[in-house]
Design an enzyme around this catalytic site. Structure first.
Site, short mmCIF file in Angstrom:
data_model
loop_
_atom_site.label_atom_id
_atom_site.label_comp_id
_atom_site.label_asym_id
_atom_site.label_seq_id
_atom_site.Cartn_x
_atom_site.Cartn_y
_atom_site.Cartn_z
N GLU A 4 0.88 -1.17 0.00
CA GLU A 4 0.00 0.00 0.00
C GLU A 4 0.91 1.22 0.00
O GLU A 4 1.72 1.38 0.91
CB GLU A 4 -0.90 0.00 1.23
CG GLU A 4 -1.84 1.18 1.29
CD GLU A 4 -2.51 1.29 2.63
OE1 GLU A 4 -2.41 2.37 3.25
OE2 GLU A 4 -3.12 0.31 3.08
N CYS B 189 -3.45 7.07 5.28
CA CYS B 189 -3.40 6.74 3.86
C CYS B 189 -4.69 7.11 3.16
O CYS B 189 -4.73 7.22 1.93
CB CYS B 189 -3.09 5.27 3.67
SG CYS B 189 -4.05 4.17 4.71
#
Length: 531
Positions: free
Chosen positions: A265, A302
């Site tokens: 990620e 994120c």
């Protein structure tokens, strides 16, 4: 539990001799005792050897034993008590409520995967019984289950010292799948990592799991992380971090004689689309909620809302005015590390000095070291289209408003965006017809589409997708949060005409594991599920 700065290799506590590093007090910038010894390549080899030796035994542990092991890790983490919370606060600069919530999420993930393991559906058992009399040709007996890939290297994340670190989602899902795990601790929170690592190590011993089921390595440079990805005994990687580091690991994994998957990620600006009727009727409320999401945790999520798209006009002007006021009242917040703070300030300066970008508002001034001051900028759709650097993620409480000439321009910009973890739509009923035009493009670029909210806050459940097309993640077919995360670390194996006595338990005629199975294409519930 006492923090000693040691490596955890299988059952052993080892003093690393490849240099030393320290945790840093996020509030003062001073180092925290004790020193942590860095792992050598010899230590890495020992951890990988133990993991490989443990693999075949661990992947065939009973479902109940593996579930109890995951639950034991969860209980051990809770048993650390306030020592863990206080050390995590000191190393991360995050507030107590956030850390306590993250600990709860970490424990919930482990317990959720314990239930996933007990259920047994992750095995994907399928049976196509033999048909010796089938014409024109007989059919062989075929049976399928999913098995674990092998030892997994997990990299701790800077922004989630518990939920995406030593016993976080990657570790929990890999262990649930039957994969031994070697964690490379993040240098931002070594003390937190050692405390959690000892909790996992204790569970390995108490639950009689093979010694190499878990190891924890420290190392401040790239040697150990890259060495893990290169080691032939590592069969998959879980990573959360920067695009640069993630793509480097992907390249290393792809260059191996046996390439392996890297579930990384990496980068997302998570566009927020303000549709005209919602903006007109609820612009003030949306603006205030946006600032709360933007500045949560100093913007170090994120899923932080780093981009706003809306049609230019008085309603958008009002939105920016209200957001600027709310931002100006928001205190600066301590960031995770001096390096992250430095990178944030440099990125904000680039936007401030950009000729096509205007400053809408800034947060309250700083009062301590490594504090990030919120920032809101604006630009035009033409400028955003012309300069791809305006799509770059700024890791922190910064966002860019793009003033679009109309909805068609908004849709064109969506088509030009990179892959995203989330997209948020703020809509009223009168916006539905317009939204329908956007959904196909958003589905192609986003892992999670949400309405009248913001991406910050990721529910741990069975329907969650925390992933998306590249570069938000390396493989948009997967998720790092939720029960589906287990499938990253599994692969199917088919058994043809295998005698029943040699078949894995999930595929034997008697179904001793009592799991659901698909026989001749039809799902047959086990006795415990049928009731």
């Amino acid at each position: 539990m006492n923090i000693a700065g040691n490596l955890l290799i299988g059952h052993s506590t080892v003093r690393g001799k490849n240099g030393t590093s320290y945790g840093i007090d996020a509030f003062t910038g001073e180092r925290i005792e004790p020193a942590f010894g860095g792992a050598s390549m010899t230590d890495l080899d020992a951890a990988c050897a133990l993991a490989w030796s443990a693999f075949d035994t661990y992947r065939e542990t009973s479902l109940e034993s593996r579930a109890r092991f995951l639950e034991a890790i969860a209980s051990n983490i809770l048993d650390i008590g306030d020592v863990l919370i206080e050390r995590c606060i000191q190393e991360s600069g995050l507030p107590r409520a956030r850390i306590e919530g993250e600990r709860a999420r970490t424990v919930a993930q482990l317990r959720m995967f314990a239930n996933v393991v007990r259920d047994g559906d992750f095995l994907g058992a399928r049976i196509d019984p033999a048909q010796p009399d089938r014409k024109p040709m007989p059919r062989v007996d075929l049976r399928l289950r999913h098995i674990a890939l092998g030892p997994v290297a997990v990299f701790g994340a800077s922004n989630f010292p518990l939920a995406f670190s030593v016993a976080g989602g990657d570790t929990a899902s890999a262990l649930a799948a039957g994969c031994p795990v070697i964690v490379k601790a993040h240098s931002a929170h070594p003390g937190t990592s050692e405390l959690v690592g000892m909790a996992v190590q204790k569970a390995v011993k108490d639950c009689c799991m093979p010694e190499g089921t878990f190891s924890l390595l420290f190392g401040s440079g790239r040697e150990i992380g890259q060495g893990l990805v290169r080691d032939t005994r590592i069969k998959a990687v879980g990573f959360t971090g920067s695009r640069g580091a993630g793509t480097e690991l992907i390249s290393i994994a792809a260059a191996r004689a046996e390439p392996i998957p890297v579930y990384a990620e990496m980068s997302s600006i998570n566009p927020v689309l303000l549709f005209p009727h919602a903006l007109e009727h609820r612009g003030d409320a949306i603006a205030r909620a946006f600032v709360q999401s933007l500045t949560l945790g100093a913007g170090q999520f994120c899923t932080n809302p780093g981009l706003i798209l809306a049609v230019d006009g008085p309603a958008l002007d009002n939105f920016m005015r209200v957001a600027a006021i709310a931002l100006s009242d928001t205190p600066a917040a301590t960031m995770l590390t001096p390096g992250i703070h430095k990178t944030y300030e440099e990125a904000v300066s680039r936007f401030t000095e950009h000729p096509a970008v205007g400053t809408v508002g800034r947060g309250a001034g700083t009062t301590g070291v490594n504090q990030g001051q919120g920032a809101l900028f604006s630009t035009t759709d033409a400028a955003f289209r012309a300069d791809k650097t305006l799509q770059d993620e700024i890791f922190g409480a910064s966002s860019l408003v793009v003033r679009c000439r109309d909805l068609e321009s908004m849709l064109e910009l969506i088509e030009q965006l990179e892959g995203q973890l989330t997209s948020a739509l703020h809509i009223d009923a009168d916006d539905h017809d317009a939204v329908r035009r956007f959904l196909p493009a958003l589905e192609r670029r986003t892992g999670r589409i949400l309405v009248n909210g913001f991406g910050t806050g990721v529910e741990v459940g069975h329907a969650m997708v925390h992933g998306g097309p590249y570069p938000s993640t390396a493989d948009g077919r997967s998720t790092s949060v939720g029960s589906l995360a287990i499938h990253r670390f599994l692969r199917p194996v088919s058994y043809q005409d295998m005698p029943d006595a040699l078949l894995p338990a999930a595929l034997q005629d008697a179904n001793p594991l009592n799991v659901n199975r698909r026989i001749d294409g039809k799902l047959l519930l086990s006795a415990r599920h049928a009731n």
